[in-house]
Design an enzyme around this catalytic site. Structure first.
Site, PDB file in Angstrom:
ATOM      1  CD1 TRP A  45      -2.315   1.609   0.079  1.00  0.00           C
ATOM      2  CD2 TRP A  45      -2.966   1.291   1.465  1.00  0.00           C
ATOM      3  NE1 TRP A  45      -3.778   2.561   0.282  1.00  0.00           N
ATOM      4  CE2 TRP A  45      -4.029   1.924   1.288  1.00  0.00           C
ATOM      5  CE3 TRP A  45      -3.280   0.609   3.054  1.00  0.00           C
ATOM      6  CZ2 TRP A  45      -5.123   2.479   1.649  1.00  0.00           C
ATOM      7  CZ3 TRP A  45      -4.287   1.775   3.889  1.00  0.00           C
ATOM      8  CH2 TRP A  45      -5.777   2.503   3.484  1.00  0.00           C
ATOM      9  CG  ASP A  46       4.145   4.394   1.941  1.00  0.00           C
ATOM     10  OD1 ASP A  46       3.469   4.973   0.809  1.00  0.00           O
ATOM     11  OD2 ASP A  46       3.990   4.454   2.596  1.00  0.00           O
TER      12      ASP A  46
END
Length: 296
Positions: free
Chosen positions: A199-200
């Site tokens: 997610w990042d």
């Protein structure tokens, strides 16, 4: 043992207060004591300068057996609570290895990587994109373990919030783009996926290592469709002429259906713009331009 007083960097203290208010101030004040506590518990001594991000303090340490590691001290919230679950599931395959974890505080002891070399430092941006693609292919091959937040919940919450928030967006063209993003998410929300997402995964969250060329750090784990992973590699080291090339290279590396990946990437643009609008901040130009390039 720690062996010296740990000073909390002023920028970190300010960031903790900005994002977490009184709780952030209290966490910053507690950091030196927490460092001493875990150094004693896990037999650590600090052997280098502290590092920090938005909310976490990372201390380079050595264990009693001289194994080099990194002590990560961070507030416990819904993002950080999932980090040890993800790192255990990956077990070092494409990501930093978890050595110890204290569940009540969220404190982590991690494998030491080379913090002086990140993927941001690779001169050839296309080479860096290909590294991200290869890492994402490994990471998202793993089924998400139970207990993580889900893209299903995240996406449905976005769709509920969007109508009211979009009224705050002043530019008509920006509202049209975000409505198109909403429509794209509606097309895929019924199949949110079940893969383990980082997610990042932007370039500064990829470090060099001894046992692998590159490893991912600092996940904000989510269970969902890998198409939701692509935007950080598009908007960081931003080059408008490269957006479509990067998108195609990433979808090829992960073996994704391009239309589904496009929809989930527009969903990520929507998510970031909703955050900005809800905080009464101007929408980021790079996010909007990336959304327009993919919408076309």
């Amino acid at each position: 043992m720690v062996g010296k007083v740990i000073e909390v960097p002023g920028e970190l203290a300010a960031s903790l207060e900005r994002w977490n208010g009184a709780a952030g101030r209290a966490f910053a004040a507690d950091l030196p004591g927490r460092a001493r506590e875990f150094a004693g518990r896990w037999g650590l001594r600090v052997d280098g300068p502290a590092m920090y991000g938005v909310c976490a303090l990372v201390l380079p340490v050595a264990r009693d057996d001289n194994t080099r590691a990194a002590l990560k001290l961070q507030p416990l919230d819904e993002e950080t609570a999932g980090e040890p679950l993800a790192l255990r599931a990956w077990d070092g395959a494409g990501a930093v290895r978890l050595l110890e974890h204290d569940e009540p505080t969220g404190t982590l002891l991690l494998e030491r990587l080379d913090e002086t070399r990140t993927l941001s430092d690779v001169p050839d941006a296309r080479e860096a994109v290909c590294v991200i693609g290869a890492l994402l292919a490994r990471l998202t091959a793993v089924p998400a373990p139970p207990g993580l937040r889900t893209l299903d919940a995240v996406a449905r919450a976005m769709l509920e919030r969007a109508p009211a928030v979009l009224e705050r967006v002043g530019e008509a063209a920006d509202r049209r783009l975000l409505r198109d993003c909403v429509a794209a998410v509606r097309e895929v929300v019924a199949e949110p996926g079940d893969r383990l997402l980082h997610w990042d995964l932007h370039y500064a969250n990829v470090l060099a290592a001894d046992r692998a060329d590159w490893l991912a750090i600092d996940p904000k784990p989510l269970a969902g469709d890998p198409g939701f992973e692509l935007l950080p590699a598009l908007v960081n080291r931003y080059d408008p002429a490269e957006t479509r090339w990067r998108f195609d290279a990433l979808t090829d590396a992960l073996g994704l259906d391009r239309e589904r990946a496009r929809a989930w990437t527009l969903g990520r643009v929507l998510q970031n713009c909703l955050w900005e609008a809800e905080a009464h901040r101007l929408l980021e130009t790079v996010q909007l331009e990336t959304g327009r390039a993919l919408r076309r």
